[in-house]
Scaffold this active site. Structure first.
Site, PDB file in Angstrom:
ATOM      1  N   GLY A 228      46.259 112.604 -16.574  1.00  0.00           N
ATOM      2  CA  GLY A 228      46.483 112.329 -15.160  1.00  0.00           C
ATOM      3  C   GLY A 228      47.902 112.434 -14.661  1.00  0.00           C
ATOM      4  O   GLY A 228      48.139 112.248 -13.458  1.00  0.00           O
ATOM      5  N   ASP A 229      48.864 112.746 -15.528  1.00  0.00           N
ATOM      6  CA  ASP A 229      50.254 112.778 -15.059  1.00  0.00           C
ATOM      7  C   ASP A 229      51.123 113.690 -15.926  1.00  0.00           C
ATOM      8  O   ASP A 229      52.220 113.315 -16.329  1.00  0.00           O
ATOM      9  CB  ASP A 229      50.832 111.357 -15.047  1.00  0.00           C
ATOM     10  CG  ASP A 229      52.113 111.250 -14.205  1.00  0.00           C
ATOM     11  OD1 ASP A 229      52.358 112.146 -13.380  1.00  0.00           O
ATOM     12  OD2 ASP A 229      52.848 110.260 -14.385  1.00  0.00           O
ATOM     13  N   LEU A 230      50.619 114.892 -16.212  1.00  0.00           N
ATOM     14  CA  LEU A 230      51.411 115.840 -17.003  1.00  0.00           C
ATOM     15  C   LEU A 230      52.432 116.504 -16.095  1.00  0.00           C
ATOM     16  O   LEU A 230      52.357 117.686 -15.767  1.00  0.00           O
ATOM     17  CB  LEU A 230      50.500 116.877 -17.663  1.00  0.00           C
ATOM     18  CG  LEU A 230      49.626 116.341 -18.802  1.00  0.00           C
ATOM     19  CD1 LEU A 230      48.672 117.411 -19.291  1.00  0.00           C
ATOM     20  CD2 LEU A 230      50.500 115.828 -19.955  1.00  0.00           C
ATOM     21  N   ASN A 231      53.410 115.723 -15.697  1.00  0.00           N
ATOM     22  CA  ASN A 231      54.418 116.247 -14.774  1.00  0.00           C
ATOM     23  C   ASN A 231      55.627 116.793 -15.522  1.00  0.00           C
ATOM     24  O   ASN A 231      55.705 116.736 -16.755  1.00  0.00           O
ATOM     25  CB  ASN A 231      54.808 115.187 -13.729  1.00  0.00           C
ATOM     26  CG  ASN A 231      55.591 114.026 -14.317  1.00  0.00           C
ATOM     27  OD1 ASN A 231      56.522 114.189 -15.105  1.00  0.00           O
ATOM     28  ND2 ASN A 231      55.216 112.813 -13.928  1.00  0.00           N
TER      29      ASN A 231
END
Length: 376
Positions: A228-231
């Site tokens: 949900g947050d592979l930034n």
């Protein structure tokens, strides 16, 4: 301020430990003596980079760690953080470059501690993770081969987590979690932070289309657990020299499992595409390379592909709206909160101006070129 706003405000009220307080906790909870400590950037938790002193019991172990203090709101859900810890351990055992979770002196993965904030005493869950080497993707030039590998990484994470089991796994079903892509309509509470301008008009159009075109089709998407947050700051890279002398980059670390929840494969693909667009010189084209990597592991269905454009726009909206709202609450954290906004609004506007059909043509043709071996 609505109850939802109050909850979001409380969640974003970061812990404010001093370096001395953090050092004392590392020793009292985990048994390590701190030689050096400094704060790390974070969203709503508080993180410290910790160096420990070598002892006869730690001669072979790591000397660098990340000490994490969860926000007051997050600390009310210890089951969720326990599941996050066990997912990290599961993925590390499966070969992913994940930090190790350190045990407390009482042999637990977390500890609930009472911390004097000056005006009141608050309870916070604390954890200690090994420090991972590498530089965030945000600090290096991004090329198509790396974008492709990031897409593969995102798909492999979700595919591997199909096998994960835990008695408290249901804690990942967070109905009103603002960062779950399913909850884009919740952004309506925070639109006031944007003022009246074109950016707000675009976000309102995205929310309207999301309700009509995504919420009605969720049953057609395949469910899974999402990171949900592979930034661009949660993926670490190390470089080496190729035979020709060129720099070759490979993933050395995956950070921050705090936004994990139940979602869909296409959510992970969309979120990863959006964040890789942020740092790319050619943001629209970047999406095609990420998609190609993702689909080399998990090919998307026609329904999932049809929603991809709107889902990427939706993740831009989530990131940009919540950042604007959070800056009003915590202007002292503006530099960190507004990292995505520096280029995010420009990319979102470009996608909207080009239109879904034109963007999809670039993404899908780029992805298709990998099948023929002639990369665009």
């Amino acid at each position: 301020m609505s109850s939802g706003d109050c909850q979001q405000s409380e969640a974003l009220a970061k812990p404010t430990l001093s370096e001395e307080q953090a050092s004392v906790l590392v020793e009292s909870v985990f048994g390590f003596r701190v030689s050096k400590i400094h704060p790390l950037p974070s969203y709503d938790d508080q993180n410290f980079h910790v160096h420990i002193l070598r002892t006869k019991d730690t001669t072979d172990g790591p000397t660098e760690y990340v000490f994490k203090i969860s926000s007051t709101e997050a600390s009310k859900n210890p089951d969720l953080i326990e599941v996050q810890n066990h997912i990290m351990m599961f993925l590390k055992a499966a070969g992913f470059p994940i930090a190790s979770v350190c045990r407390t002196k009482g042999d637990h993965t977390t500890s609930l501690v009472s911390i004097d904030s000056g005006s009141e005493i608050k309870s916070h869950l604390v954890r200690l993770l090994t420090y991972l080497p590498g530089r965030p993707i945000a600090e290096i030039p991004i090329h198509p081969p790396l974008l492709y590998e990031i897409g593969r990484l995102a798909a492999n994470l979700d595919r591997t987590l199909e096998k994960f089991q835990h008695p408290k796994l249901s804690s990942l079903h967070q109905e009103n979690f603002i960062w779950n892509l399913k909850n884009v309509p919740l952004l309506e509470k925070y639109l006031h932070a944007l003022g009246q301008n074109r950016n707000r008009e675009i976000v309102e159009q995205v929310i309207k289309r999301f309700k009509e075109e995504v919420m009605t089709k969720l049953s057609h998407f395949r469910e899974c657990i999402n990171h949900g947050d592979l930034n661009d700051h949660n993926i670490l890279i190390e470089s080496s020299k190729s035979a020709s002398g060129d720099a070759v980059y490979q993933v050395s670390g995956i950070l921050d499992f705090g936004d994990m929840s139940y979602g869909y494969y296409v959510f992970e693909a969309a979120i990863t595409i959006m964040y890789m667009m942020i740092e790319s010189k050619f943001p629209i084209q970047a999406g095609g390379h990420v998609l190609a990597g993702f689909e080399s592991v998990i090919p998307l269905t026609a329904a999932e592909r049809g929603a991809l454009f709107l889902l990427v726009c939706s993740r831009f909206c989530q990131s940009l709206v919540i950042a604007a709202y959070s800056c009003q609450l915590h202007p002292e954290n503006k530099d960190y909160l507004m990292m995505t906004a520096k280029t995010g609004w420009k990319h979102l506007q470009q996608m909207f101006d080009m239109g879904q059909e034109a963007v999809e043509e670039i993404w899908f043709e780029t992805a298709k070129s990998y099948e023929s071996g002639v990369t665009m």
